[in-house]
Each structure stands twice: as C-alpha cells, then as structure tokens.
Design a protein around this motif. Structure first.
Motif, PDB file in Angstrom:
ATOM      1  N   GLY A  37       0.854  -1.182   0.000  1.00 51.00           N
ATOM      2  CA  GLY A  37       0.000   0.000   0.000  1.00 51.00           C
ATOM      3  C   GLY A  37       0.886   1.227   0.000  1.00 51.00           C
ATOM      4  N   CYS A  38       0.302   2.421   0.055  1.00 46.19           N
ATOM      5  CA  CYS A  38       1.127   3.623  -0.046  1.00 46.19           C
ATOM      6  C   CYS A  38       0.514   4.745   0.776  1.00 46.19           C
ATOM      7  N   TYR A  39       1.346   5.368   1.649  1.00 45.56           N
ATOM      8  CA  TYR A  39       0.897   6.502   2.450  1.00 45.56           C
ATOM      9  C   TYR A  39       0.929   7.807   1.661  1.00 45.56           C
ATOM     10  N   GLU A  40       1.541   7.773   0.492  1.00 39.03           N
ATOM     11  CA  GLU A  40       1.758   8.989  -0.309  1.00 39.03           C
ATOM     12  C   GLU A  40       2.633   9.997   0.437  1.00 39.03           C
ATOM     13  N   CYS A  41       3.552   9.502   1.238  1.00 40.51           N
ATOM     14  CA  CYS A  41       4.381  10.398   2.053  1.00 40.51           C
ATOM     15  C   CYS A  41       5.522  11.030   1.260  1.00 40.51           C
ATOM     16  N   GLY A  42       5.928  10.402   0.155  1.00 39.12           N
ATOM     17  CA  GLY A  42       6.986  10.968  -0.683  1.00 39.12           C
ATOM     18  C   GLY A  42       8.397  10.698  -0.204  1.00 39.12           C
ATOM     19  N   ILE A  43       8.553   9.888   0.830  1.00 37.63           N
ATOM     20  CA  ILE A  43       9.909   9.605   1.331  1.00 37.63           C
ATOM     21  C   ILE A  43      10.747   8.925   0.240  1.00 37.63           C
ATOM     22  N   CYS A  44      10.104   8.032  -0.509  1.00 33.71           N
ATOM     23  CA  CYS A  44      10.840   7.340  -1.580  1.00 33.71           C
ATOM     24  C   CYS A  44      11.321   8.338  -2.635  1.00 33.71           C
ATOM     25  N   VAL A  45      10.496   9.352  -2.925  1.00 32.69           N
ATOM     26  CA  VAL A  45      10.887  10.342  -3.944  1.00 32.69           C
ATOM     27  C   VAL A  45      12.075  11.160  -3.442  1.00 32.69           C
ATOM     28  N   PRO A  58       9.150   7.225  -7.890  1.00 33.84           N
ATOM     29  CA  PRO A  58       8.809   5.890  -7.369  1.00 33.84           C
ATOM     30  C   PRO A  58       7.434   5.877  -6.707  1.00 33.84           C
ATOM     31  N   ARG A  59       7.008   7.036  -6.182  1.00 43.89           N
ATOM     32  CA  ARG A  59       5.680   7.103  -5.566  1.00 43.89           C
ATOM     33  C   ARG A  59       4.589   6.846  -6.619  1.00 43.89           C
ATOM     34  N   LYS A  60       4.760   7.433  -7.816  1.00 43.06           N
ATOM     35  CA  LYS A  60       3.773   7.209  -8.885  1.00 43.06           C
ATOM     36  C   LYS A  60       3.666   5.725  -9.191  1.00 43.06           C
ATOM     37  N   ILE A  61       4.816   5.067  -9.214  1.00 41.93           N
ATOM     38  CA  ILE A  61       4.828   3.633  -9.527  1.00 41.93           C
ATOM     39  C   ILE A  61       4.058   2.877  -8.435  1.00 41.93           C
ATOM     40  N   ALA A  62       4.411   3.152  -7.158  1.00 43.89           N
ATOM     41  CA  ALA A  62       3.772   2.420  -6.049  1.00 43.89           C
ATOM     42  C   ALA A  62       2.267   2.676  -6.017  1.00 43.89           C
ATOM     43  N   GLN A  63       1.878   3.929  -6.244  1.00 38.48           N
ATOM     44  CA  GLN A  63       0.455   4.249  -6.187  1.00 38.48           C
ATOM     45  C   GLN A  63      -0.321   3.631  -7.348  1.00 38.48           C
ATOM     46  N   ARG A  92      13.598   2.579   1.957  1.00 40.06           N
ATOM     47  CA  ARG A  92      13.371   3.171   3.283  1.00 40.06           C
ATOM     48  C   ARG A  92      11.903   3.558   3.480  1.00 40.06           C
ATOM     49  N   CYS A  93      11.049   3.143   2.588  1.00 42.77           N
ATOM     50  CA  CYS A  93       9.602   3.411   2.666  1.00 42.77           C
ATOM     51  C   CYS A  93       9.027   2.945   4.017  1.00 42.77           C
ATOM     52  N   PRO A  94       8.309   3.822   4.744  1.00 39.19           N
ATOM     53  CA  PRO A  94       7.753   3.434   6.044  1.00 39.19           C
ATOM     54  C   PRO A  94       6.655   2.375   5.931  1.00 39.19           C
ATOM     55  N   ARG A  95       6.107   2.226   4.726  1.00 39.14           N
ATOM     56  CA  ARG A  95       5.057   1.221   4.516  1.00 39.14           C
ATOM     57  C   ARG A  95       5.661  -0.118   4.114  1.00 39.14           C
ATOM     58  N   LYS A  96       7.008  -0.171   4.063  1.00 47.92           N
ATOM     59  CA  LYS A  96       7.770  -1.377   3.695  1.00 47.92           C
ATOM     60  C   LYS A  96       7.629  -1.759   2.224  1.00 47.92           C
ATOM     61  N   ASN A  97       7.242  -0.788   1.413  1.00 48.97           N
ATOM     62  CA  ASN A  97       7.223  -1.046  -0.030  1.00 48.97           C
ATOM     63  C   ASN A  97       8.644  -1.036  -0.583  1.00 48.97           C
ATOM     64  N   SER A  98       8.822  -1.647  -1.727  1.00 52.64           N
ATOM     65  CA  SER A  98      10.061  -1.508  -2.476  1.00 52.64           C
ATOM     66  C   SER A  98       9.689  -1.100  -3.902  1.00 52.64           C
ATOM     67  N   PRO A  99       9.536   0.223  -4.136  1.00 53.26           N
ATOM     68  CA  PRO A  99       9.229   0.645  -5.510  1.00 53.26           C
ATOM     69  C   PRO A  99      10.272   0.133  -6.505  1.00 53.26           C
ATOM     70  N   GLY A 100      11.550   0.145  -6.088  1.00 57.08           N
ATOM     71  CA  GLY A 100      12.596  -0.367  -6.985  1.00 57.08           C
ATOM     72  C   GLY A 100      12.396  -1.846  -7.299  1.00 57.08           C
TER      73      GLY A 100
HETATM   74  S1  SF4 Z   1       5.922   4.095  -1.635  1.00 59.35           S
HETATM   75 FE1  SF4 Z   1       6.344   4.270   0.562  1.00 59.35          FE
HETATM   76  S2  SF4 Z   1       7.786   5.989   0.745  1.00 59.35           S
HETATM   77 FE2  SF4 Z   1       6.840   6.116  -1.285  1.00 59.35          FE
HETATM   78  S3  SF4 Z   1       5.117   7.495  -1.029  1.00 59.35           S
HETATM   79 FE3  SF4 Z   1       4.330   5.410  -0.745  1.00 59.35          FE
HETATM   80  S4  SF4 Z   1       4.439   5.007   1.438  1.00 59.35           S
HETATM   81 FE4  SF4 Z   1       5.719   6.810   1.056  1.00 59.35          FE
END
Ligand code: SF4
Ligand code: SF4
Length: 234
Positions: A37-45, A58-63, A92-100
């Motif tokens: 899932g994705c918090y849309e926090c932008g930490i990955c960006v 990477p956020r666009k990809i995850a979302q 380092r995504c807080p949601r434990k995603n790996s966009p890469g």
């Molecule tokens: S993929 Fe993770 S770090 Fe990136 S916006 Fe979503 S929750 Fe935040």
C-alpha cells in the motif's frame, strides 16, 4: 518533455493486453513482498536519485500499482521504469514497499514480452550482454574505449584517455583489465550456458534483440556440442 500520464499515448493498445501484462507483474512471487500500500508520504521520492534528474517518481509507480490502475501501469511500464537506477534507496519506505523491486518485476515483464520500451532501453547494452554471456566474465574498465563502444557517446573517449588516472583516483577493489581479469573455467562456462538456456534467459534475449540472440546462439551451441550436449536454442 513532461511524461504523458493521460493514457492517450497507448490508447491503441487493448485494455485486455494491458491487463494481461499487469497480471504477469502481480503473479511474480516477489510482488507481495514489494507492495503493501502507499501513504503517499513521498519519502521514496526524496531518497530517489533518478527523481532528481528525470520526470520520474517511485511514488507514482507504487500508487499506480497499489490502485491497480491498469492504463497508468502500462504507461509507466513503457515510459518511466527505465529511468530507475535500481539503487533501492526507496526501500526506506515506512510502509515497507520496495518501488525499486516493483520496477524490477515490471522490467522483467517488459523484457519477456518484448515491449518496444525494453528493446530501446537495452539497445546500447548489446555489446556488454554479449561479452558477459559469451565469455561468462565481466566487462573490465579498460574496455571503455571508443572503438569498443561507439554508441556510448563522445565522453567514452575522454574517459579512456585518462582511465588509469580515474581508476587510481577512485580505487576499485581490483585493477583488473581484459588481460588480468579472471578466466572462466570451461566447465563453469558450459554450466552457465545451460542455466541461461533452461531458465529462459535466452528466450528473453530473443524477444528484445534477435540479432544478439543469433550471435550468442552460434557461440553457445557450438561450445555445448563440443562438450557433448545436444542443445538447440530454437
Ligand atoms: S511508496 Fe512508501 S515511501 Fe513512497 S510514497 Fe508510498 S508510502 Fe511513502
Ligand atoms: S531503486 Fe529506482 S525508484 Fe528506488 S530509489 Fe533507486 S532509482 Fe529511485
């Protein structure tokens, strides 16, 4: 030019085809490990080096993947995923995603299906793939010569002129060259050829670069035959 995410660019591709490719991405064993899932926090960006240089996120990809937006995933698979440098800083995504990691899967699906984006992205690497797959060894830095990589641009000449200085300024673990690099044992090479055949790597090469596939096929089939294996890559 800004990335067109409207979906118009690939309107001619059927929804069923886009859905089939997305289902291939989702069917990968790693998929569930890479997306929660994705918090849309932008930490990955903020962590992503490619986002600083390209119209890439990477956020666009995850979302897009989390929302299962089939059209958008298809657009990103064609226009965006090749801008990722696969550094995994986004882990380092807080949601434990790996966009890469998701991008890795999307790239593999693009290659397996011979998408034009994959062919274009890998076009400049044919020589590197040939060297690694035919000899089983690495490309050594002293191969960075304009004659070896005419398609890599004028800066290769500049680098090759001062290669010895560059390598001493940024010392790698070894100073291997094509002369001193490790030699691959014949048995190891044959095993590598068999692995690439049996795991479908050669099929993937055929999808993205048929010319390269034919050259590798000639090299590998001959060596395998000499070693007593009757293997056809057809
Ligand atoms: S993929 Fe993770 S770090 Fe990136 S916006 Fe979503 S929750 Fe935040
Ligand atoms: S792996 Fe790709 S998406 Fe993730 S931080 Fe590195 S360049 Fe960005």
């Amino acid at each position: 030019m800004a990335l067109d995410l409207s979906g118009k660019k690939y309107a001619q591709v059927s929804y069923e085809e886009k859905e089939r490719l997305f289902n291939e991405v989702k069917a990968d064993l790693r998929y569930e490990e890479y997306l929660y899932g994705c918090y849309e926090c932008g930490i990955c960006v903020a962590a992503c080096p490619s986002a600083r240089f390209y119209d890439f996120s990477p956020r666009k990809i995850a979302q897009a993947v989390a929302r299962e937006d089939i059209d958008l995933v298809y657009t990103l698979m064609n226009d965006s995923i090749w801008d990722c440098s696969q550094c995994f800083s986004c882990d380092r995504c807080p949601r434990k995603n790996s966009p890469g990691g998701i991008i890795t899967i999307m790239r593999e699906v693009a290659v397996k299906n011979g998408l034009a984006s994959a062919q274009a992205a890998l076009e400049g690497y044919g020589r590197v793939v040939y060297k690694i797959m035919s000899t089983g060894t690495q490309v050594s830095p002293d191969m960075l010569q304009p004659s070896a990589f005419p398609d890599w641009g004028p800066h290769v000449k500049e680098i090759s002129n001062n290669l010895d200085v560059w390598r001493r300024a940024l010392p790698p673990e070894t100073l291997h060259t094509t002369e001193t690099g490790w030699q691959v044992d014949d048995k190891t090479l044959i095993e590598l050829y068999l692995i690439w055949h049996m795991t479908g790597v050669m099929d993937m090469i055929k999808e993205v670069d048929e010319g390269l596939f034919m050259i590798l096929q000639d090299v590998m089939e001959e060596r395998l035959e000499e070693a007593g294996y009757d293997v056809s890559f057809e």
